[in-house]
Write a protein that holds these residues in place. Structure first.
Motif: not given
Length: 451
Positions: A218, A275-276, A278-280, A282
Motif C-alpha cells: 500500500g 480486497d478485505r 489485502d487491506d487488512r 497491508t
C-alpha cells in the motif's frame, strides 16, 4: 504489543530531541516551583542549613544566574557543533547508516539535556529574584533555587569534560564497529531462536494454489515491522492462509506484490473477501523511509559491510579498517549458524500453519557480509586472506547442511584470487588457506542436507 513498544522505543531513541526536550520541560517546572518552596520555608531554616545555601543578596544572585545561563548556552552550542561534526565524519568516512547509532547514543543525549536544562532553570529562577524597593517590596533571593543552579552548573562542567572524552572514543572506528556489532547481536538474540541441531533450515512449506490472490503493497519504503499477532488474527478471522514474501529490511514499492492469500478450505476467495484481506494484511506491514534494528537482523550486518566497503573505496583507501570490520562480520555470521533461519510459520490454536513469513537464510547473510568486500578488495591479498579466514571460521561452526554455503563462497573467492596478478608467495599463501577450508568442509559427496 511488545514488538510495537520496541519499535516505538527505537524510533524515539534514535532522535536527539526527546530527552533534551523532556529535561527542558522538567527544568522549567522546577524553576517555577522551587522558588515557591523558598518563599514558604526560607525563613524557618536553621543556621547550619543556611550555611550550605547561597548567601548573597539579590544582586549577587542575579549575577550568578546570568553567568550560568550565558555560559551554558555557549557550551550547548559548542556541544551541538561537535556532535554535528562527528555525525558528518561518520557519514563521509564510514557509512551514512551509522548516523542512527550516533544519534541514539544516550551519553550525548543526556549531556545535551543537562546543558539545556541548566540554562532553562537558571533563566527561570532569574525572573523570581527581587530587590528591595519603594513601598513595601521586600528583597527575595530563592536560596534553594540559586544553590541548585550552582550545582547544575558544576555538574555541567564535569559533563563537558566527560563528553569530550566520550566523543573522542566514539569516533574511533574500533568503537563504532563494536557498537554496531553489539546492537546487531542483541537484535539477533531477541528475534531468532536457538537452532535445533537435528533439524536443518526449513524450506517454505505453504504452497499457494494456482487461484491464490496476490496481496499488494500500500506504500513505498522499507519494511520496518511485521505485526505478527495482528496478522495471525486477520487470517483466522477471514478463514484464510497467507504467505508473505517480504521481510523486515526489504524495500517495497506501492502496487507490487507482498505475498499471496487463499482460503483455508478448498475453493477460491471472492473479490470482496480478497480486497478485505489485502487491506487488512497491508495494515500489518509497517513501512518506513529507513531501515531500523527493531526486527531487521540484517541491518547491523549491512552497516558492517558498508564500513568495510567504504574503507576499500579509492577515496578512503583504508584496508586495515576493512580487515578489522571483517573480524566482527565473522563473529556475527558464526553466531548466526546457531540460530533458526529461513521462513517462519505462525499457527492457530489448532496448531495449523496459517501464515508463512519470509526470512533470510544463512546464504543470504553470508552473501551480504562478504560479497561486496570481496569485490571491492579483490586486489588486496591481505583482505582476501581475511575473507578466507572468515570462511575458515564458518567451516568450524556450520552444520553439515550449511556447508554448501561456505563451499560456494570459497569457490567465488578462489575465482577472485585466480583473476588477480598476485606474486607466487601471495598465491601460495592464499591457496594454502583455501585448502584448509576445503579439508575442513570435507568432500561434497559426504554432506547431508536438512529436509
Amino acid at each position: 504489543m511488545g514488538t510495537s513498544r520496541t519499535t516505538v522505543g527505537d524510533a524515539i531513541q534514535t532522535q536527539l530531541w526527546p530527552i533534551p526536550t523532556a529535561a527542558v520541560v522538567a527544568a522549567l517546572l522546577l524553576g517555577v516551583g522551587l522558588p515557591e518552596v523558598d518563599a514558604a520555608v526560607g525563613g524557618e531554616l536553621s543556621p547550619t542549613a543556611s550555611e550550605w545555601l547561597f548567601g548573597g543578596d539579590a544582586g549577587a544572585a542575579r549575577t550568578l544566574l546570568a553567568a550560568i545561563a550565558s555560559s551554558l548556552i555557549t557550551v550547548t552550542a559548542l556541544t551541538f557543533s561537535l556532535t554535528v561534526v562527528t555525525l558528518q565524519l561518520a557519514s563521509s568516512q564510514f557509512s551514512p547508516r551509522l548516523l542512527r547509532s550516533f544519534a541514539s547514543d544516550q551519553f550525548v543525549q543526556v549531556t545535551l539535556a543537562l546543558f539545556l536544562s541548566t540554562f532553562t532553570f537558571a533563566l527561570t529562577v532569574l525572573r523570581t529574584v527581587r530587590s528591595a524597593g519603594a513601598g513595601d517590596q521586600s528583597e527575595f533571593v530563592p536560596k534553594f533555587a540559586v544553590t541548585v543552579a550552582f550545582l547544575l552548573a558544576v555538574a555541567s562542567v564535569v559533563a563537558l569534560v566527560l563528553f569530550l572524552a566520550h566523543l573522542t572514543e566514539l569516533i574511533r572506528v574500533e568503537s563504532m564497529v563494536r557498537n554496531v556489532h553489539r546492537e546487531a547481536s542483541g537484535t539477533m538474540q531477541a528475534l531468532l531462536s536457538e537452532r535445533d541441531p537435528g533439524v536443518g533450515d526449513q524450506p517454505p512449506t505453504l504452497r499457494p494454489p494456482v487461484d491464490a490472490v496476490r496481496l499488494f503493497a500500500g506504500g513505498d519504503g522499507f519494511v520496518n515491522r511485521l505485526d505478527q499477532q495482528r496478522l495471525l488474527h486477520v487470517v483466522v478471522d477471514e478463514d484464510a492462509i497467507v504467505r508473505l514474501d517480504v521481510h523486515p529490511g526489504t524495500y517495497v514499492v506501492r502496487g507490487t506484490p507482498l505475498g499471496t492469500a487463499w482460503p483455508l478450505t478448498p475453493g477460491s476467495l471472492s473479490q470482496e473477501v480478497a480486497d478485505r484481506i489485502d487491506d487488512r494484511v497491508t495494515g500489518c506491514v509497517h513501512l518506513g523511509f529507513e531501515r531500523t534494528k527493531s526486527q531487521d537482523v540484517g541491518f547491523g550486518l549491512r552497516q558492517l559491510a558498508d564500513v568495510a566497503s567504504k574503507a576499500l573505496s579509492p577515496g578512503i583507501n583504508d584496508p586495515t579498517t576493512a580487515i578489522h570490520t571483517l573480524g566482527h562480520i565473522s563473529s556475527f555470521l558464526c553466531d548466526l549458524t546457531d540460530r533458526d533461519l529461513g521462513p517462519v510459520l505462525l499457527r492457530d490454536q489448532d496448531d495449523r500453519a496459517r501464515v508463512e513469513l519470509a526470512r533470510p537464510d544463512l546464504a543470504s547473510y553470508v552473501d551480504l557480509g562478504l560479497s561486496q568486500p570481496r569485490r571491492y578488495g579483490a586486489q588486496d591479498p591481505q583482505l582476501l586472506e581475511r575473507i578466507a579466514q572468515v570462511l575458515l571460521d564458518l567451516s568450524h561452526r556450520v552444520a553439515p547442511d550449511q556447508r554448501p554455503v561456505v563451499r560456494d563462497h570459497l569457490e567465488r573467492l578462489r575465482a577472485t584470487i585466480d583473476a588477480q596478478p598476485f606474486d607466487s608467495a601471495e598465491q601460495t599463501s592464499l591457496a594454502a588457506l583455501a585448502q584448509r577450508i576445503e579439508e575442513r568442509l570435507g568432500p561434497p559427496s559426504t554432506q547431508t542436507h536438512g529436509c
